[in-house]
Design a protein around this motif. Structure first.
Motif, PDB file in Angstrom:
ATOM      1  N   ASN A  24       0.947  -1.181   0.025  1.00 25.73           N
ATOM      2  CA  ASN A  24       0.012  -0.036  -0.005  1.00 25.73           C
ATOM      3  C   ASN A  24       0.840   1.294  -0.218  1.00 25.73           C
ATOM      4  O   ASN A  24       0.482   2.205  -0.907  1.00 25.73           O
ATOM      5  CB  ASN A  24      -1.011   0.040   1.180  1.00 25.73           C
ATOM      6  CG  ASN A  24      -2.062  -0.927   1.069  1.00 25.73           C
ATOM      7  OD1 ASN A  24      -2.014  -1.851   0.137  1.00 25.73           O
ATOM      8  ND2 ASN A  24      -2.838  -1.279   2.107  1.00 25.73           N
ATOM      9  N   LYS A  25       1.892   1.315   0.885  1.00 21.29           N
ATOM     10  CA  LYS A  25       2.752   2.253   1.082  1.00 21.29           C
ATOM     11  C   LYS A  25       3.458   2.470  -0.531  1.00 21.29           C
ATOM     12  O   LYS A  25       3.779   3.509  -0.845  1.00 21.29           O
ATOM     13  CB  LYS A  25       3.832   2.135   2.165  1.00 21.29           C
ATOM     14  CG  LYS A  25       4.709   3.520   2.446  1.00 21.29           C
ATOM     15  CD  LYS A  25       5.500   3.157   3.614  1.00 21.29           C
ATOM     16  CE  LYS A  25       6.767   4.240   3.738  1.00 21.29           C
ATOM     17  NZ  LYS A  25       7.427   4.064   4.961  1.00 21.29           N
ATOM     18  N   TRP A  64       1.327   4.428  -3.167  1.00 21.83           N
ATOM     19  CA  TRP A  64       1.141   5.593  -3.026  1.00 21.83           C
ATOM     20  C   TRP A  64       2.439   6.418  -3.216  1.00 21.83           C
ATOM     21  O   TRP A  64       2.358   7.735  -3.758  1.00 21.83           O
ATOM     22  CB  TRP A  64       0.363   5.977  -1.496  1.00 21.83           C
ATOM     23  CG  TRP A  64      -0.877   5.468  -1.536  1.00 21.83           C
ATOM     24  CD1 TRP A  64      -1.383   4.517  -0.816  1.00 21.83           C
ATOM     25  CD2 TRP A  64      -2.152   5.862  -2.196  1.00 21.83           C
ATOM     26  NE1 TRP A  64      -2.593   4.325  -0.759  1.00 21.83           N
ATOM     27  CE2 TRP A  64      -2.929   5.090  -1.769  1.00 21.83           C
ATOM     28  CE3 TRP A  64      -2.327   6.883  -3.038  1.00 21.83           C
ATOM     29  CZ2 TRP A  64      -4.430   5.377  -2.273  1.00 21.83           C
ATOM     30  CZ3 TRP A  64      -3.436   7.239  -3.747  1.00 21.83           C
ATOM     31  CH2 TRP A  64      -4.511   6.405  -3.260  1.00 21.83           C
ATOM     32  N   TRP A 103      -1.320  -8.430  -5.096  1.00 16.59           N
ATOM     33  CA  TRP A 103      -1.547  -7.256  -4.352  1.00 16.59           C
ATOM     34  C   TRP A 103      -2.876  -6.912  -3.978  1.00 16.59           C
ATOM     35  O   TRP A 103      -3.104  -6.297  -2.753  1.00 16.59           O
ATOM     36  CB  TRP A 103      -0.556  -6.295  -4.929  1.00 16.59           C
ATOM     37  CG  TRP A 103       1.008  -6.662  -4.916  1.00 16.59           C
ATOM     38  CD1 TRP A 103       1.593  -7.692  -4.203  1.00 16.59           C
ATOM     39  CD2 TRP A 103       1.995  -6.135  -5.735  1.00 16.59           C
ATOM     40  NE1 TRP A 103       2.834  -7.564  -4.509  1.00 16.59           N
ATOM     41  CE2 TRP A 103       3.246  -6.601  -5.364  1.00 16.59           C
ATOM     42  CE3 TRP A 103       1.918  -5.048  -6.552  1.00 16.59           C
ATOM     43  CZ2 TRP A 103       4.446  -6.474  -6.169  1.00 16.59           C
ATOM     44  CZ3 TRP A 103       3.389  -4.609  -7.302  1.00 16.59           C
ATOM     45  CH2 TRP A 103       4.279  -5.277  -6.865  1.00 16.59           C
ATOM     46  N   LEU A 111      -4.565  -4.016  -1.169  1.00 19.52           N
ATOM     47  CA  LEU A 111      -4.375  -2.755  -1.923  1.00 19.52           C
ATOM     48  C   LEU A 111      -5.655  -2.175  -2.807  1.00 19.52           C
ATOM     49  O   LEU A 111      -5.846  -0.877  -2.482  1.00 19.52           O
ATOM     50  CB  LEU A 111      -3.307  -2.921  -3.162  1.00 19.52           C
ATOM     51  CG  LEU A 111      -2.945  -1.662  -4.048  1.00 19.52           C
ATOM     52  CD1 LEU A 111      -2.577  -0.504  -3.057  1.00 19.52           C
ATOM     53  CD2 LEU A 111      -1.985  -2.107  -5.009  1.00 19.52           C
ATOM     54  N   ASP A 119      -7.620  -0.507   0.073  1.00 18.31           N
ATOM     55  CA  ASP A 119      -6.971   0.771   0.260  1.00 18.31           C
ATOM     56  C   ASP A 119      -7.094   1.937  -0.511  1.00 18.31           C
ATOM     57  O   ASP A 119      -7.677   2.926  -0.172  1.00 18.31           O
ATOM     58  CB  ASP A 119      -5.327   0.587   0.342  1.00 18.31           C
ATOM     59  CG  ASP A 119      -4.938   1.938   1.345  1.00 18.31           C
ATOM     60  OD1 ASP A 119      -5.292   2.264   2.141  1.00 18.31           O
ATOM     61  OD2 ASP A 119      -3.869   2.284   0.571  1.00 18.31           O
ATOM     62  N   ILE A 120      -7.110   1.540  -1.967  1.00 14.86           N
ATOM     63  CA  ILE A 120      -7.482   2.628  -3.175  1.00 14.86           C
ATOM     64  C   ILE A 120      -8.755   2.861  -2.855  1.00 14.86           C
ATOM     65  O   ILE A 120      -9.116   3.811  -3.032  1.00 14.86           O
ATOM     66  CB  ILE A 120      -7.149   1.774  -4.370  1.00 14.86           C
ATOM     67  CG1 ILE A 120      -5.571   1.624  -4.522  1.00 14.86           C
ATOM     68  CG2 ILE A 120      -7.643   2.717  -5.457  1.00 14.86           C
ATOM     69  CD1 ILE A 120      -5.342   0.891  -5.828  1.00 14.86           C
ATOM     70  N   LYS A 125      -9.872   5.242   0.179  1.00 12.08           N
ATOM     71  CA  LYS A 125      -8.933   6.798   0.000  1.00 12.08           C
ATOM     72  C   LYS A 125     -10.004   7.233  -1.118  1.00 12.08           C
ATOM     73  O   LYS A 125     -10.147   8.628  -1.000  1.00 12.08           O
ATOM     74  CB  LYS A 125      -7.716   6.773  -0.169  1.00 12.08           C
ATOM     75  CG  LYS A 125      -6.859   6.172   0.892  1.00 12.08           C
ATOM     76  CD  LYS A 125      -5.048   6.197   0.662  1.00 12.08           C
ATOM     77  CE  LYS A 125      -4.271   6.132   1.802  1.00 12.08           C
ATOM     78  NZ  LYS A 125      -4.838   4.992   2.649  1.00 12.08           N
TER      79      LYS A 125
END
Length: 614
Positions: A336-337, A340, A552, A557, A560-561, A564
């Motif tokens: 995830n990091k 971004w 992933w 991931l 998370d996408i 956000k």
């Protein structure tokens, strides 16, 4: 390799240093070793030049920029490398020039003073620079032949700004995202091309192989753009010169030029490593380097025993060559990091996980305190490594009525088709980009722009179509990925296959030295004999950095996408018909399973700008 920036405001109405300071701060990772801004007046015009330095050649402070001649009339900010700077330096010394540094920057400065614009023809390298003449009140922006190094600029009658990246420049000048840029990327997988088309409205790329001279001696800024390099014309001329030469001689030319290109790109005052994928291109580069030196550090995306990755093949090569390999396989918790960070470094959409993987490679290079890395970009374009060239050639044989030759050629491809069977879904999804009217199914509200036909029209030669991959359809976008990912980690990447001498030769070669016996890049496979293990040299599978996108996405991931983007609904609302459309098409499950959803979600992340604040 550095970050450059500058601004000119006429009539002293405002100070360009305010914007240049923002750019220099933003471009810190491009050049963390030294930062400087020169602010001055020319008449009543305000000028500022900024530079972020990644020290590679002549590590002393004397080589910092902006760099000026002893009269302070001529100045320079420069991003990149002039690989043949030692040879040019000797030419200049013979003309009476004296040097105070051992840098290629000073060679560039004095070459421009000595020869003017014609000096650019002498440079073998990757470069983007601004050269200013205070007396004539002119500034010249220049970009290398293939656009390895980026250069954005903004102009109107009263001001000029330029920078290596757009992330700080665009908002400072209130330039909005270019919706046609985003739409074309979704439709064709092409973002950059051979024009000034950029990710932001009113902000232009300086096209590859051009310079633009701005005159601010009067009461307004006027710019004139000129093309100093035409790849197609250079290839056509070389093709004529190669007529009558035997295949043996041509193969020796390829080998000699590749070795020369590598030798030039090993010139460095800091350690140099290699990015290796387990494929033919990067392994050949590593093998040729190790033929000249005893040790080399490599970086690959993979694990030694993970058959999904390139690890096993890289391990095979390392055992026979002595290459010291760093294996990079990001942990799920880090993905995830990493996503971004890649969004931030690219500041533009990208096609999928391979860009994330590439960013992680350069992160590992930085952590090992290596500043320069050799990469294999350009080999597929130079020597017909892409599968589409097989199809183009097969169709051209049919169009010429050479049915027996077409049948023979097709039969020799069967082993390749079998080896690539696991990637059939990827090729099937990409097929629409090669239709004359691609059937796009984007769920985003974007603006249509110019349409592309990525196939080969019947009246276009194979040589012409191959040239277009170099200048428009392939190399420009891949170079943006490479530059932003490497420089986002303070690493300089050098690309031997993009030496203009080698690229011209590769495209000018007869097709039989590129497509033969069911293989692409036949000439490269031939010169790699006795250097590269046959398991790699004769492998029919298309290699690269095969990122495990689906894994992933499933491991967090996608969630998370989605989260956000959902939290930023007000920012993405203009690009979707309603909230329900978002929930139906960009849920975590949809991002994982729906073809194209991952790429669309990446585009939404860019359009919203949320990566800037994470």
């Amino acid at each position: 390799m550095c970050g450059i920036s500058g601004g000119i405001e006429l009539h002293g109405q405002s100070l360009p240093i305010k914007i240049v300071e923002r750019i220099v701060t933003d471009q810190k990772m491009r050049g963390p070793d030294a930062t400087s801004i020169d602010e001055f007046q020319i008449g009543n015009h305000q000028v500022a030049l900024g530079h972020n330095r990644l020290s590679i050649l002549d590590l002393s402070n004397r080589a910092n920029q902006p760099m000026w001649d002893e009269t302070h009339r001529y100045g320079l900010v420069f991003n990149g490398e002039i690989y043949n700077y030692l040879e040019i330096r000797e030419e200049l010394i013979a003309k009476g020039c004296e040097f105070t540094t051992a840098s290629d920057t000073e060679v560039l400065l004095r070459a421009m003073i000595c020869w003017g614009k014609e000096a650019v023809q002498k440079f073998n390298g990757m470069f983007a620079f601004a050269f200013i003449d205070k007396v004539k009140q002119k500034i010249l922006l220049v970009r290398d032949r293939f656009g390895v190094k980026p250069l954005f600029y903004y102009e109107d009658d009263d001001r000029l700004y330029f920078a290596s990246t757009a992330r700080a420049l665009a908002p400072a000048l209130q330039c909005k995202p270019n919706l046609q840029y985003a739409k074309r990327g979704l439709d064709y997988g092409i973002y950059e091309d051979d024009t000034g088309f950029s990710p932001y409205e009113n902000l232009e790329y300086l096209p590859a192989g051009t310079f633009k001279e701005f005159d601010f001696s009067e009461n307004k800024i006027t710019g004139k753009i000129s093309k100093y390099y035409n790849f197609f014309e250079a290839v056509q001329q070389l093709k004529e010169e190669l007529l009558g030469l035997s295949n043996t001689v041509l193969l020796e030319k390829v080998k000699s030029l590749l070795q020369s290109s590598i030798t030039l790109r090993l010139r460095s005052d800091v350690p140099v490593g290699v990015s290796i994928s387990g494929g033919l291109d990067s392994t050949t580069l590593a093998a040729f380097i190790l033929d000249k030196q005893d040790s080399l550090t490599g970086f690959t995306l993979g694990e030694k025993n993970n058959s999904f990755s390139e690890g096993p093949l890289v391990e095979l090569f390392s055992k026979t060559s002595g290459l010291h390999v760093n294996y990079i396989w990001p942990k799920i918790d880090d993905i995830n990091k990493a996503f971004w960070k890649t969004m931030y470094d690219q500041d533009a959409p990208f096609r999928g996980g391979s860009a994330i993987a590439q960013n992680q490679i350069f992160k590992a290079v930085n952590e090992q305190k290596i500043k320069v890395i050799i990469g294999g970009q350009g080999g597929d374009e130079a020597f017909m490594g892409y599968r589409k060239f097989f199809l183009f050639y097969f169709n051209s044989l049919l169009e010429q009525g050479k049915y027996l030759s077409a049948a023979s050629f097709f039969c020799k491809q069967i082993p390749m088709f079998m080896s690539e069977s696991r990637q059939i879904n990827k090729y099937w999804y990409r097929r629409t980009a090669y239709m004359k009217q691609p059937k796009t199914r984007s769920n985003l509200i974007l603006e249509d722009g110019d349409s592309f036909y990525l196939g080969k029209p019947s009246d276009m030669s194979m040589l012409e179509r191959q040239c277009l991959d170099v200048t428009r359809y392939s190399i420009p976008t891949l170079l943006r990925y490479e530059d932003r990912n490497s420089m986002g980690n303070s690493v300089e990447t050098r690309l031997p296959f993009l030496d203009y001498r080698l690229m011209e030769l590769g495209v000018a070669l007869p097709i039989c030295l590129k497509l033969k016996n069911g293989h692409g890049k036949f000439c490269l496979r031939e010169i790699a004999k006795n250097y590269v293990p046959d398991d790699i040299r004769l492998d029919r599978r298309k290699r690269g950095f095969p990122a495990p996108d689906e894994m992933w996405l499933k491991e967090g991931l996608a969630q998370d996408i989605y989260q956000k983007l959902s939290d930023s609904w007000s920012k993405i609302q203009p690009f979707l018909s309603d909230k329900q459309t978002f929930e139906n098409t960009f849920s975590p499950r949809q991002i994982i399973e729906r073809p194209g959803a991952f790429r669309e979600s990446i585009t939404l992340c860019w359009l919203s700008g949320i990566y800037r604040y994470l």
